[in-house]
Design a protein around this motif. Structure first.
Motif, PDB file in Angstrom:
ATOM      1  N   TYR A 109      71.721  75.278  47.148  1.00 43.16           N
ATOM      2  CA  TYR A 109      72.377  74.390  46.179  1.00 43.16           C
ATOM      3  C   TYR A 109      71.891  74.618  44.756  1.00 43.16           C
ATOM      4  O   TYR A 109      72.461  74.098  43.815  1.00 43.16           O
ATOM      5  CB  TYR A 109      72.132  72.926  46.559  1.00 43.16           C
ATOM      6  N   PHE A 110      70.812  75.342  44.626  1.00 43.24           N
ATOM      7  CA  PHE A 110      70.184  75.469  43.309  1.00 43.24           C
ATOM      8  C   PHE A 110      70.217  76.919  42.817  1.00 43.24           C
ATOM      9  O   PHE A 110      69.225  77.451  42.340  1.00 43.24           O
ATOM     10  CB  PHE A 110      68.746  74.921  43.368  1.00 43.24           C
TER      11      PHE A 110
ATOM     12  N   SER B 179      71.351  78.199  40.257  1.00 39.73           N
ATOM     13  CA  SER B 179      71.130  78.455  38.832  1.00 39.73           C
ATOM     14  C   SER B 179      69.671  78.224  38.430  1.00 39.73           C
ATOM     15  O   SER B 179      69.337  78.269  37.248  1.00 39.73           O
ATOM     16  CB  SER B 179      72.027  77.520  38.010  1.00 39.73           C
ATOM     17  N   PHE B 180      68.820  77.978  39.401  1.00 37.95           N
ATOM     18  CA  PHE B 180      67.433  77.628  39.069  1.00 37.95           C
ATOM     19  C   PHE B 180      66.499  78.837  39.006  1.00 37.95           C
ATOM     20  O   PHE B 180      65.305  78.683  38.758  1.00 37.95           O
ATOM     21  CB  PHE B 180      66.870  76.606  40.071  1.00 37.95           C
TER      22      PHE B 180
ATOM     23  N   ALA C  11      66.989  58.460  38.793  1.00 38.39           N
ATOM     24  CA  ALA C  11      68.172  57.806  39.376  1.00 38.39           C
ATOM     25  C   ALA C  11      67.749  56.702  40.357  1.00 38.39           C
ATOM     26  O   ALA C  11      68.488  55.749  40.568  1.00 38.39           O
ATOM     27  CB  ALA C  11      69.062  58.839  40.067  1.00 38.39           C
TER      28      ALA C  11
ATOM     29  N   LEU D 142      77.758  59.091  41.950  1.00 40.97           N
ATOM     30  CA  LEU D 142      76.844  60.194  42.301  1.00 40.97           C
ATOM     31  C   LEU D 142      77.166  60.724  43.693  1.00 40.97           C
ATOM     32  O   LEU D 142      77.091  61.932  43.941  1.00 40.97           O
ATOM     33  CB  LEU D 142      75.401  59.695  42.301  1.00 40.97           C
TER      34      LEU D 142
ATOM     35  N   LEU E  29      80.131  62.923  43.376  1.00 43.36           N
ATOM     36  CA  LEU E  29      79.745  64.189  42.738  1.00 43.36           C
ATOM     37  C   LEU E  29      79.085  65.126  43.749  1.00 43.36           C
ATOM     38  O   LEU E  29      79.416  66.318  43.820  1.00 43.36           O
ATOM     39  CB  LEU E  29      78.765  63.912  41.586  1.00 43.36           C
ATOM     40  N   HIS E  30      78.164  64.586  44.535  1.00 46.35           N
ATOM     41  CA  HIS E  30      77.458  65.434  45.507  1.00 46.35           C
ATOM     42  C   HIS E  30      78.402  65.925  46.610  1.00 46.35           C
ATOM     43  O   HIS E  30      78.240  67.012  47.134  1.00 46.35           O
ATOM     44  CB  HIS E  30      76.261  64.685  46.110  1.00 46.35           C
TER      45      HIS E  30
ATOM     46  N   ASN F 285      70.896  66.196  53.929  1.00 48.62           N
ATOM     47  CA  ASN F 285      69.772  66.531  53.037  1.00 48.62           C
ATOM     48  C   ASN F 285      69.230  65.319  52.280  1.00 48.62           C
ATOM     49  O   ASN F 285      68.093  65.337  51.816  1.00 48.62           O
ATOM     50  CB  ASN F 285      70.201  67.613  52.035  1.00 48.62           C
ATOM     51  N   PHE F 286      70.035  64.278  52.143  1.00 45.91           N
ATOM     52  CA  PHE F 286      69.536  63.082  51.436  1.00 45.91           C
ATOM     53  C   PHE F 286      68.350  62.478  52.167  1.00 45.91           C
ATOM     54  O   PHE F 286      67.394  62.022  51.563  1.00 45.91           O
ATOM     55  CB  PHE F 286      70.654  62.033  51.275  1.00 45.91           C
TER      56      PHE F 286
ATOM     57  N   VAL G  84      69.378  53.724  49.981  1.00 49.96           N
ATOM     58  CA  VAL G  84      69.774  54.708  48.963  1.00 49.96           C
ATOM     59  C   VAL G  84      70.482  55.895  49.634  1.00 49.96           C
ATOM     60  O   VAL G  84      71.538  56.346  49.174  1.00 49.96           O
ATOM     61  CB  VAL G  84      68.542  55.206  48.160  1.00 49.96           C
TER      62      VAL G  84
ATOM     63  N   MET H 109      74.204  57.172  48.967  1.00 48.05           N
ATOM     64  CA  MET H 109      74.515  58.533  48.522  1.00 48.05           C
ATOM     65  C   MET H 109      75.527  59.204  49.448  1.00 48.05           C
ATOM     66  O   MET H 109      76.236  60.122  49.029  1.00 48.05           O
ATOM     67  CB  MET H 109      73.231  59.369  48.446  1.00 48.05           C
TER      68      MET H 109
HETATM   69 NI1  HNI Z   1      71.177  65.429  43.505  1.00 47.89          NI
HETATM   70  C1  HNI Z   1      72.434  66.601  40.516  1.00 47.89           C
HETATM   71  C2  HNI Z   1      70.594  62.353  42.047  1.00 47.89           C
HETATM   72  C3  HNI Z   1      69.852  64.292  46.432  1.00 47.89           C
HETATM   73  C4  HNI Z   1      71.408  68.594  44.851  1.00 47.89           C
HETATM   74  N1  HNI Z   1      71.449  64.643  41.633  1.00 47.89           N
HETATM   75  C5  HNI Z   1      71.975  65.286  40.543  1.00 47.89           C
HETATM   76  C6  HNI Z   1      71.974  64.385  39.422  1.00 47.89           C
HETATM   77  C7  HNI Z   1      71.441  63.194  39.849  1.00 47.89           C
HETATM   78  C8  HNI Z   1      71.124  63.361  41.253  1.00 47.89           C
HETATM   79  C9  HNI Z   1      71.222  61.920  39.026  1.00 47.89           C
HETATM   80  C10 HNI Z   1      72.498  64.707  38.024  1.00 47.89           C
HETATM   81  C11 HNI Z   1      73.973  64.371  38.040  1.00 47.89           C
HETATM   82  C12 HNI Z   1      74.694  64.705  36.755  1.00 47.89           C
HETATM   83  O1  HNI Z   1      74.308  65.666  36.093  1.00 47.89           O
HETATM   84  O2  HNI Z   1      75.659  63.984  36.453  1.00 47.89           O
HETATM   85  N2  HNI Z   1      70.394  63.651  44.124  1.00 47.89           N
HETATM   86  C13 HNI Z   1      70.296  62.492  43.400  1.00 47.89           C
HETATM   87  C14 HNI Z   1      69.799  61.421  44.252  1.00 47.89           C
HETATM   88  C15 HNI Z   1      69.600  61.975  45.482  1.00 47.89           C
HETATM   89  C16 HNI Z   1      69.966  63.378  45.393  1.00 47.89           C
HETATM   90  C17 HNI Z   1      69.575  59.994  43.809  1.00 47.89           C
HETATM   91  C18 HNI Z   1      69.120  61.363  46.768  1.00 47.89           C
HETATM   92  C19 HNI Z   1      68.357  60.320  46.875  1.00 47.89           C
HETATM   93  N3  HNI Z   1      70.737  66.276  45.301  1.00 47.89           N
HETATM   94  C20 HNI Z   1      70.159  65.651  46.356  1.00 47.89           C
HETATM   95  C21 HNI Z   1      69.908  66.588  47.436  1.00 47.89           C
HETATM   96  C22 HNI Z   1      70.351  67.818  47.000  1.00 47.89           C
HETATM   97  C23 HNI Z   1      70.866  67.611  45.649  1.00 47.89           C
HETATM   98  C24 HNI Z   1      69.259  66.239  48.764  1.00 47.89           C
HETATM   99  C25 HNI Z   1      70.336  69.148  47.679  1.00 47.89           C
HETATM  100  C26 HNI Z   1      69.528  69.487  48.652  1.00 47.89           C
HETATM  101  N4  HNI Z   1      71.817  67.267  42.808  1.00 47.89           N
HETATM  102  C27 HNI Z   1      71.828  68.442  43.543  1.00 47.89           C
HETATM  103  C28 HNI Z   1      72.341  69.514  42.718  1.00 47.89           C
HETATM  104  C29 HNI Z   1      72.626  68.945  41.456  1.00 47.89           C
HETATM  105  C30 HNI Z   1      72.299  67.528  41.549  1.00 47.89           C
HETATM  106  C31 HNI Z   1      72.501  70.969  43.152  1.00 47.89           C
HETATM  107  C32 HNI Z   1      73.153  69.659  40.209  1.00 47.89           C
HETATM  108  C33 HNI Z   1      71.921  70.272  39.555  1.00 47.89           C
HETATM  109  C34 HNI Z   1      72.187  71.063  38.320  1.00 47.89           C
HETATM  110  O3  HNI Z   1      71.515  70.791  37.319  1.00 47.89           O
HETATM  111  O4  HNI Z   1      73.016  71.954  38.352  1.00 47.89           O
END
Ligand code: HNI
Length: 147
Positions: free
Chosen positions: A42-43, A45-46, A71, A89, A92-93, A103-104, A138, A142
């Motif tokens: 999922y990452f 671009s990192f 968040a 959110l 979006l996910h 994965n959450f 949470v 999600m």
């Molecule tokens: Ni998640 C982006 C919050 C779980 C993959 N995530 C976000 C953003 C928030 C956020 C806030 C930024 C949104 C925006 O830019 O508008 N993520 C959360 C929360 C949880 C969660 C509260 C769970 C509790 N995210 C996860 C998990 C994964 C995940 C488990 C993958 C394993 N999230 C992402 C990815 C992005 C993301 C990928 C975009 C990242 C980027 O910068 O490109």
């Protein structure tokens, strides 16, 4: 919707007060990437997140860990509306990021482990149970917009 006793509310606030977002956020996300390496997908671009050392030294991982923990602050501040807080959110996910909602829970567990390492005996079994109830709500929120 989850019901919260006054005791649970004060426990969550007390734990949250002890948490340094800048420390726990990066640590929790790094743990997810190291312990569950398939989450790397999922990452894209990192940059280099292909070894544990690379993950731990990756500034984007750290920054994103902070974003995720920030968040959580919204949920702590509005415990009766967690589902509403995360509706956008969740969408979006699901729709854009295509994150498998399983994965959450993995992330929630890594947050708990990072918090436990930090708080030690403060996170006694009862406090842990309340904290995990909170994270479970949470996690459900999600996942709420996945169809
Ligand atoms: Ni998640 C982006 C919050 C779980 C993959 N995530 C976000 C953003 C928030 C956020 C806030 C930024 C949104 C925006 O830019 O508008 N993520 C959360 C929360 C949880 C969660 C509260 C769970 C509790 N995210 C996860 C998990 C994964 C995940 C488990 C993958 C394993 N999230 C992402 C990815 C992005 C993301 C990928 C975009 C990242 C980027 O910068 O490109």
């Amino acid at each position: 919707m989850a019901e919260w006793t006054e005791k649970e509310r004060s426990t969550i606030s007390a734990v949250w007060k002890e948490i340094d977002i800048d420390e726990i956020g990066p640590e929790a996300l790094a743990r997810v990437l190291i312990v569950y390496p398939w989450t790397e997908r999922y990452f894209g671009s990192f940059g280099d997140i292909f070894t544990a050392t690379a993950v731990l030294n990756n500034a984007k991982v750290a920054a994103h860990g902070r974003v995720v923990l920030k968040a959580l602050d919204k949920a702590v501040k509005d415990m009766d509306n967690i589902k509403g807080t995360y509706a956008d959110l969740s969408r979006l996910h699901c729709e854009k990021l295509n994150v498998d909602p399983d994965n959450f829970r993995l992330l929630a567990d890594c947050i708990t482990i990072a918090v436990a390492c930090k708080l030690r005996s403060t996170l006694d079994p009862q406090v842990q149970a309340t904290w995990q109830k909170f994270l479970s709500v949470v996690v459900d929120a999600m996942g709420s917009q996945y169809t």
